[in-house]
Design a protein around this motif. Structure first.
Motif, PDB file in Angstrom:
ATOM      1  N   ASP A 104       0.827  -1.209   0.000  1.00 40.24           N
ATOM      2  CA  ASP A 104       0.000   0.000   0.000  1.00 40.24           C
ATOM      3  C   ASP A 104       0.860   1.257   0.000  1.00 40.24           C
ATOM      4  O   ASP A 104       0.361   2.366   0.223  1.00 40.24           O
ATOM      5  CB  ASP A 104      -0.917   0.011   1.235  1.00 40.24           C
ATOM      6  N   GLY A 105       2.175   1.082  -0.194  1.00 40.86           N
ATOM      7  CA  GLY A 105       3.075   2.230  -0.271  1.00 40.86           C
ATOM      8  C   GLY A 105       3.551   2.763   1.061  1.00 40.86           C
ATOM      9  O   GLY A 105       4.080   3.880   1.125  1.00 40.86           O
ATOM     10  N   VAL A 106       3.391   1.989   2.134  1.00 40.69           N
ATOM     11  CA  VAL A 106       3.775   2.448   3.469  1.00 40.69           C
ATOM     12  C   VAL A 106       5.161   1.921   3.820  1.00 40.69           C
ATOM     13  O   VAL A 106       5.392   0.705   3.804  1.00 40.69           O
ATOM     14  CB  VAL A 106       2.755   1.973   4.526  1.00 40.69           C
ATOM     15  N   LEU A 107       6.078   2.815   4.137  1.00 44.60           N
ATOM     16  CA  LEU A 107       7.421   2.423   4.530  1.00 44.60           C
ATOM     17  C   LEU A 107       7.409   1.978   5.994  1.00 44.60           C
ATOM     18  O   LEU A 107       7.036   2.747   6.874  1.00 44.60           O
ATOM     19  CB  LEU A 107       8.383   3.604   4.368  1.00 44.60           C
ATOM     20  N   PRO A 108       7.801   0.732   6.292  1.00 49.05           N
ATOM     21  CA  PRO A 108       7.821   0.279   7.687  1.00 49.05           C
ATOM     22  C   PRO A 108       8.773   1.118   8.536  1.00 49.05           C
ATOM     23  O   PRO A 108       9.793   1.617   8.041  1.00 49.05           O
ATOM     24  CB  PRO A 108       8.311  -1.173   7.578  1.00 49.05           C
ATOM     25  N   ILE A 109       8.438   1.250   9.809  1.00 48.69           N
ATOM     26  CA  ILE A 109       9.242   2.056  10.721  1.00 48.69           C
ATOM     27  C   ILE A 109      10.698   1.590  10.725  1.00 48.69           C
ATOM     28  O   ILE A 109      11.628   2.406  10.627  1.00 48.69           O
ATOM     29  CB  ILE A 109       8.672   1.976  12.149  1.00 48.69           C
ATOM     30  N   PRO A 194       9.087   8.933   1.362  1.00 49.77           N
ATOM     31  CA  PRO A 194       8.939   7.556   1.845  1.00 49.77           C
ATOM     32  C   PRO A 194       8.222   6.640   0.861  1.00 49.77           C
ATOM     33  O   PRO A 194       8.529   5.445   0.793  1.00 49.77           O
ATOM     34  CB  PRO A 194       8.143   7.707   3.148  1.00 49.77           C
ATOM     35  N   GLN A 195       7.266   7.173   0.097  1.00 45.75           N
ATOM     36  CA  GLN A 195       6.569   6.339  -0.877  1.00 45.75           C
ATOM     37  C   GLN A 195       7.510   5.887  -1.992  1.00 45.75           C
ATOM     38  O   GLN A 195       7.482   4.721  -2.416  1.00 45.75           O
ATOM     39  CB  GLN A 195       5.377   7.094  -1.482  1.00 45.75           C
ATOM     40  N   VAL A 196       8.358   6.795  -2.437  1.00 46.57           N
ATOM     41  CA  VAL A 196       9.339   6.439  -3.469  1.00 46.57           C
ATOM     42  C   VAL A 196      10.323   5.407  -2.927  1.00 46.57           C
ATOM     43  O   VAL A 196      10.655   4.422  -3.606  1.00 46.57           O
ATOM     44  CB  VAL A 196      10.085   7.697  -3.956  1.00 46.57           C
ATOM     45  N   LEU A 197      10.774   5.599  -1.699  1.00 46.54           N
ATOM     46  CA  LEU A 197      11.697   4.646  -1.094  1.00 46.54           C
ATOM     47  C   LEU A 197      11.057   3.263  -0.944  1.00 46.54           C
ATOM     48  O   LEU A 197      11.713   2.242  -1.171  1.00 46.54           O
ATOM     49  CB  LEU A 197      12.145   5.156   0.276  1.00 46.54           C
ATOM     50  N   THR A 198       9.794   3.230  -0.565  1.00 48.05           N
ATOM     51  CA  THR A 198       9.098   1.957  -0.414  1.00 48.05           C
ATOM     52  C   THR A 198       9.074   1.190  -1.730  1.00 48.05           C
ATOM     53  O   THR A 198       9.349  -0.021  -1.779  1.00 48.05           O
ATOM     54  CB  THR A 198       7.667   2.185   0.089  1.00 48.05           C
ATOM     55  N   ALA A 199       8.766   1.882  -2.802  1.00 46.18           N
ATOM     56  CA  ALA A 199       8.734   1.239  -4.118  1.00 46.18           C
ATOM     57  C   ALA A 199      10.120   0.768  -4.542  1.00 46.18           C
ATOM     58  O   ALA A 199      10.253  -0.264  -5.213  1.00 46.18           O
ATOM     59  CB  ALA A 199       8.161   2.205  -5.149  1.00 46.18           C
ATOM     60  N   GLU A 200      11.158   1.503  -4.148  1.00 44.50           N
ATOM     61  CA  GLU A 200      12.522   1.118  -4.509  1.00 44.50           C
ATOM     62  C   GLU A 200      13.013  -0.071  -3.692  1.00 44.50           C
ATOM     63  O   GLU A 200      13.718  -0.946  -4.218  1.00 44.50           O
ATOM     64  CB  GLU A 200      13.475   2.296  -4.283  1.00 44.50           C
ATOM     65  N   LEU A 201      12.654  -0.120  -2.414  1.00 42.92           N
ATOM     66  CA  LEU A 201      13.230  -1.100  -1.506  1.00 42.92           C
ATOM     67  C   LEU A 201      12.553  -2.461  -1.531  1.00 42.92           C
ATOM     68  O   LEU A 201      13.213  -3.483  -1.289  1.00 42.92           O
ATOM     69  CB  LEU A 201      13.202  -0.559  -0.069  1.00 42.92           C
ATOM     70  N   PHE A 202      11.247  -2.490  -1.799  1.00 44.29           N
ATOM     71  CA  PHE A 202      10.491  -3.727  -1.588  1.00 44.29           C
ATOM     72  C   PHE A 202       9.908  -4.301  -2.882  1.00 44.29           C
ATOM     73  O   PHE A 202       9.589  -3.569  -3.817  1.00 44.29           O
ATOM     74  CB  PHE A 202       9.345  -3.486  -0.600  1.00 44.29           C
ATOM     75  N   MET A 203       9.779  -5.626  -2.878  1.00 46.49           N
ATOM     76  CA  MET A 203       9.044  -6.278  -3.960  1.00 46.49           C
ATOM     77  C   MET A 203       7.611  -5.776  -3.975  1.00 46.49           C
ATOM     78  O   MET A 203       7.025  -5.497  -2.932  1.00 46.49           O
ATOM     79  CB  MET A 203       9.016  -7.793  -3.752  1.00 46.49           C
TER      80      MET A 203
END
Length: 320
Positions: A104-109, A194-203
Motif C-alpha cells: 500500500d506504499g507504506v514504509l515500515p518504521i 517515503p513512498q518512493v523509497l518503499t517502491a525502490e526497496l520492496f518487492m
C-alpha cells in the motif's frame, strides 16, 4: 564454542535480510554482499539439503538427513534481484516473508530507521530524536523517553555501536504516532520521499507472484512489522488478518508460514499462538540462535542469523 557448527547443528533455518553491494545511501542497512551470499550458499548446499521451513522441523522429528531452510525477511527488491536467481542456479528455493503494508506504499518504521542511519551516525540520529522530543512538548517525559547510551540495552545488538543499537531497540516501543512524526520530520530534512523509497526497496505484487511461479515460498511478516510483544491481542489479530487478506488477493491463497516481526513474542506465547493458528499459520520462525530440535513447537522455530554462518566460514576450517 561457535554459535553455529555444521557438525553439531543438523537441522537449521537461516535468516537473511538485505543482499546487495554496499552503497553510501544504504550503509545503515548492513547488507550481505552477493559474493558472500554465494559463498555461504555453496557451503550450505554442500552440507545440507535445502528444504522448506516445515520440512526442517519434520526432518528434526524424524532424525532425517541434515536439512536447511533459507528464509528472507521483508521481501526486499534486492532479494528478488540477487538472492532468488542465485538460489535457482543451485536448484534451491527460499521462503520470502512479506510486510504487506508496503504493497500500500507504506514504509515500515524499521526500514525508515535504516534509511536515517544511512545518512547520519547513530549518535546524530539519537541527538535529533532527543531534540525532537523537546521541540514537541515532551520535555516533561524525557526520563521515560530518553534513550540511554552508556550500555547496550540488548546483548544481541552488540554488532552495532551503542547509539545505533539502543535507538533500534528503543524506538519501536514508542507510540506509532510519535514514530511517524519523527520519521516525517527527519525525512523532510533529508528531502526523502517515503513512498518512493518503499517502491525502490520492496518487492511489489508482480515480483511476489513471479517468485511463486518459480517455486519459492511466500510467507507473512505481518502487516506493519510491529513487534508482537508490544501489541495487544486485538492489534496482533489485525496485523495477521490484514496480512493474510492482502497476500490472498495477490496469490489466490493465504500463507501458512510466518516470521514474527523482530523475531519477538510476549513471554506468555500460548494466547498469541492461538491467534496465529486461527489465522491459518502452521509454521512460525523467530530469533533464537540455535538449530531446530525435535521437541520444538512448529510455530516457534529458531533461526540462525546469516552472520553466524559468515563467522563460521571466517574460521578457515571449512571443507566444501
Amino acid at each position: 564454542m561457535p554459535i553455529f557448527s555444521p557438525k553439531r547443528d543438523k537441522y537449521i533455518i537461516v535468516m537473511y535480510h538485505y543482499i546487495f553491494n554496499e552503497r553510501p545511501d544504504r550503509r545503515g542497512m548492513h547488507p550481505r554482499r552477493p559474493a558472500d551470499f554465494a559463498t555461504e550458499l555453496d557451503f550450505l548446499t554442500a552440507h545440507y539439503q535445502i528444504v522448506t521451513v516445515p520440512e526442517v522441523s519434520l526432518a528434526a522429528r524424524q532424525n532425517g538427513p541434515p536439512s536447511c531452510a533459507l528464509t528472507f525477511d521483508d521481501a526486499t527488491r534486492d532479494q528478488y534481484e540477487k538472492a532468488a536467481p542465485r538460489l535457482e542456479t543451485k536448484g534451491c528455493r527460499g521462503t520470502f516473508f512479506v510486510i504487506s503494508s508496503v504493497l500500500d506504499g507504506v514504509l515500515p518504521i524499521t526500514h525508515g530507521l535504516h534509511v536515517l542511519l544511512s545518512y547520519w551516525s547513530g549518535k546524530q540520529v539519537v541527538d535529533r530524536y532527543h531534540r525532537f522530543l523537546e521541540q514537541n512538548g515532551k520535555l516533561a517525559e524525557r526520563e521515560q523517553l530518553i534513550i540511554p547510551t552508556n550500555h547496550h540495552l540488548n546483548p544481541l545488538r552488540l554488532h552495532d555501536d551503542v547509539y545505533t543499537a539502543n535507538f533500534k531497540e528503543f524506538f519501536p516501543s514508542l507510540p506509532v504516532v510519535w514514530q511517524r512524526k519523527f520519521l516525517t520530520a527527519t525525512f523532510q530534512e533529508l528531502h526523502l520521499n517515503p513512498q518512493v523509497l518503499t517502491a525502490e526497496l520492496f518487492m511489489q505484487a508482480a515480483e511476489i507472484q513471479d517468485l511463486t511461479r518459480r517455486g519459492h515460498v511466500i510467507g507473512a511478516h505481518a502487516h506493519q512489522h510491529r513487534p508482537f510483544d508490544l501489541l495487544t491481542q486485538n492489534e496482533i489479530t489485525v496485523e495477521l488478518t490484514q496480512s493474510q487478506k492482502i497476500l490472498a488477493k495477490i496469490l489466490g491463497i493465504t500463507s501458512s508460514v510466518i516470521s514474527y516481526p523482530y523475531g519477538r513474542l510476549p513471554v506468555q506465547t500460548a494466547p498469541i499462538l492461538a491467534i496465529v493458528k486461527k489465522n491459518g499459520f502452521t509454521s512460525g520462525v523467530m530469533m533464537a540462535y540455535r538449530s531446530v530440535a525435535a521437541s520444538d513447537d512448529q510455530l516457534l522455530l529458531p533461526r540462525f542469523n546469516t552472520n553466524h554462518i559468515h563467522d563460521y566460514l571466517l574460521t578457515g576450517h571449512i571443507k566444501f
